[in-house]
Design an enzyme around this catalytic site. Structure first.
Site, PDB file in Angstrom:
ATOM      1  N   ASP A 135       0.868  -1.296   0.069  1.00 31.91           N
ATOM      2  CA  ASP A 135       0.032   0.236   0.020  1.00 31.91           C
ATOM      3  C   ASP A 135       0.807   1.150  -0.091  1.00 31.91           C
ATOM      4  OD1 ASP A 135      -2.430   1.593   0.277  1.00 31.91           O
ATOM      5  OD2 ASP A 135      -1.749   1.695   2.297  1.00 31.91           O
ATOM      6  N   ASP A 167      -0.390   5.141   1.035  1.00 33.61           N
ATOM      7  CA  ASP A 167      -0.610   5.884   2.312  1.00 33.61           C
ATOM      8  C   ASP A 167      -0.588   5.106   3.502  1.00 33.61           C
ATOM      9  OD1 ASP A 167      -0.709   7.478  -0.238  1.00 33.61           O
ATOM     10  OD2 ASP A 167      -2.718   8.025   0.218  1.00 33.61           O
TER      11      ASP A 167
END
EC number: 3.1.3.15
Length: 375
Positions: A8, A10
Site C-alpha cells: 500500500d 499511504d
C-alpha cells in the site's frame, strides 16, 4: 521464480495525513524504517508493486496534478536509495462504487495472476488497513498489517523484513503413489537429531547420516511395497528428499552453492590447490563428493560393490538413490568411493554427500551465486 511484495502507499510507505490526501510536498513523510527494510527485501530477491486506493483521484476535490508531484518525488527518493517499483497500480474509484479494481478487490491483479514467473508462495502484501489484509487473502498470499494508532496492526517494517528475508529454510514434502507414501520434513537452519523410518533399518541408518553430518533437521517417514522389493521405497525417498532440498533452498540467495574439499583438508597432498570433492575416510575406505546446486541435475558415480546387498539395502540402489536426489533437486553430484568393506563404502558415500551438502547450503550473505541471474 520471483517473489513480489505488494505494498500500500499511504500509511505504509509514507505517512497518511488527517485528510487522507497527500496532495502537497509538505505532506510527504516516509514511514519509519521503510527504506532499510525494503533494501533488505530487495537483496533477498523481492520485487515491489504499489497497490493503492486513491479516493476520487482526478476529481475537483483531488486533482491529479496535486497527486503526481508528491508521488513522483516519493518514487525518485526511493530510486535514489536503490529501490525500484515494478509497477504502480492506482484505483481512483470511490468506496461507494464497489469497483472490482478497488482493494480488497483484485481486479488490478489479472496480469500478475497470469504471470507464471511469480513465486506466490513467498509473495506478500503490506498495508495499514484491514482491506489490505483482505486483499492479501483474496490473492492467497501472506498479509502484514503495519502497526498504527488509527487502524491497529502488529507489524513494523524491520519485523516484516526479518520475517520474509531471514525466514528459516523449511520444506515438507508428501509424495504418494500407488507404490509408496513418503513424507520428508527438513529445516536447513536448525540442528536436530534425525528421525527416519522406512521399514529398511540399514537404509534408515544411512539417511540419518545425511541429517547428522549435513547439520540440519531431517525427518523421513516411508511406507512402501517392500513385499515386492526395496526399489520403489528407496527411489521415491530419494525423489522426495531431493524435492524438499529444492523447495527449502528457494531462490538460493546467499548459499555457498558448491560442496567440495577445502584446501585445508588433511587428505590433500601438500601444495595441491585444485578443487576436489569433499573427501573423508572410514577405516580402509575413502569417499569423495563434489556437488553444485546449479539447477541442472547430473550424477557421476565411480565405485564398485562386491556384495549384492548391505543389510536390507541392495548395493545397486546406492547410486540410484543419489541419482534420484539429483534429479529432483537440480543437483550436480560427482561421487567416488574406494575400499574393501562394502558397508564402509556405502556409509562413506552418504557421509561424504552430507558434508558436501553442509558446505553448499551454508548462507554466506544475500548475493545470488551465479552470473546468470537465476539458479
Amino acid at each position: 521464480m520471483t517473489p513480489i511484495l505488494f505494498v500500500d502507499r499511504d500509511g505504509t510507505l509514507i505517512t497518511e495525513p488527517a485528510d487522507y490526501q497527500i496532495d502537497a510536498y509538505e505532506k510527504l513523510r516516509f514511514v519509519d524504517h521503510v527504506i532499510p527494510a525494503m533494501l533488505k527485501l530487495r537483496d533477498a530477491g523481492y520485487q515491489f508493486v504499489i497497490v493503492s486506493n486513491q479516493d476520487g483521484l482526478g476529481s475537483e476535490s483531488y486533482p491529479r496534478a496535486s497527486f503526481e508531484g508528491p508521488n513522483n518525488l516519493m518514487l525518485q527518493i526511493f530510486a535514489s536509495q536503490g529501490i525500484e517499483f515494478r509497477d504502480v497500480l492506482i484505483d481512483c474509484s470511490w468506496p461507494a462504487d464497489n469497483a472490482p479494481t478497488r482493494k480488497p478487490g483484485i481486479g488490478l491483479m489479472v496480469p500478475y495472476l497470469q504471470d507464471r514467473s511469480i513465486d506466490w508462495a513467498r509473495s506478500a502484501m503490506v498495508g495499514d488497513r484491514i482491506t489490505d489484509i483482505q486483499f492479501a487473502h483474496n490473492l492467497n498470499i501472506r498479509g502484514f498489517q503495519l502497526r498504527t494508532d488509527e487502524f491497529g496492526g502488529e507489524w513494523d517494517w524491520p519485523g516484516i523484513a526479518h520475517e520474509l528475508a531471514d525466514a528459516p529454510r523449511r520444506a515438507v514434502v508428501q509424495r504418494n503413489t500407488k507404490e509408496t507414501r513418503i513424507r520428508v520434513e527438513l529445516d536447513l537452519d536448525r540442528v536436530a537429531e534425525p528421525k527416519t523410518a522406512t521399514g529398511l533399518p540399514f537404509f534408515d541408518h544411512m539417511l540419518e547420516q545425511i541429517g547428522k553430518h549435513g547439520g540440519f533437521a531431517l525427518e523421513i517417514r516411508a511406507e512402501g511395497d517392500l513385499h515386492i522389493d526395496e526399489h520403489h521405497t528407496i527411489e521415491d525417498t530419494g525423489l522426495a528428499l531431493g524435492q524438499a532440498l529444492r523447495e527449502a533452498l528457494g531462490n538460493k540467495r546467499g548459499i555457498g552453492r558448491y560442496g567440495f574439499d577445502p584446501e585445508s583438508s588433511p587428505w590433500r597432498v601438500a601444495g595441491d590447490k585444485a578443487q576436489h570433492g569433499f573427501t573423508l575416510p572410514m577405516d580402509e575406505t575413502i569417499a569423495s563428493a563434489a556437488l553444485d546446486f546449479s539447477g541442472r541435475p547430473y550424477f557421476v558415480f565411480d565405485g564398485e560393490f562386491k556384495r549384492e546387498r548391505v543389510g536390507d539395502m541392495p548395493t545397486e540402489l546406492v547410486p540410484h538413490f543419489f541419482r534420484s536426489i539429483c534429479d529432483a533437486s537440480g543437483l550436480n553430484l560427482h561421487l567416488t568411493v574406494r575400499g574393501e568393506n562394502d558397508h564402509h563404502k556405502v556409509e562413506a558415500c552418504f557421509k561424504a554427500l552430507a558434508r558436501a551438502l553442509r558446505q553448499a547450503i551454508r548462507r554466506e550473505g544475500t548475493a545470488l551465486p551465479t552470473t546468470k541471474g537465476a539458479l
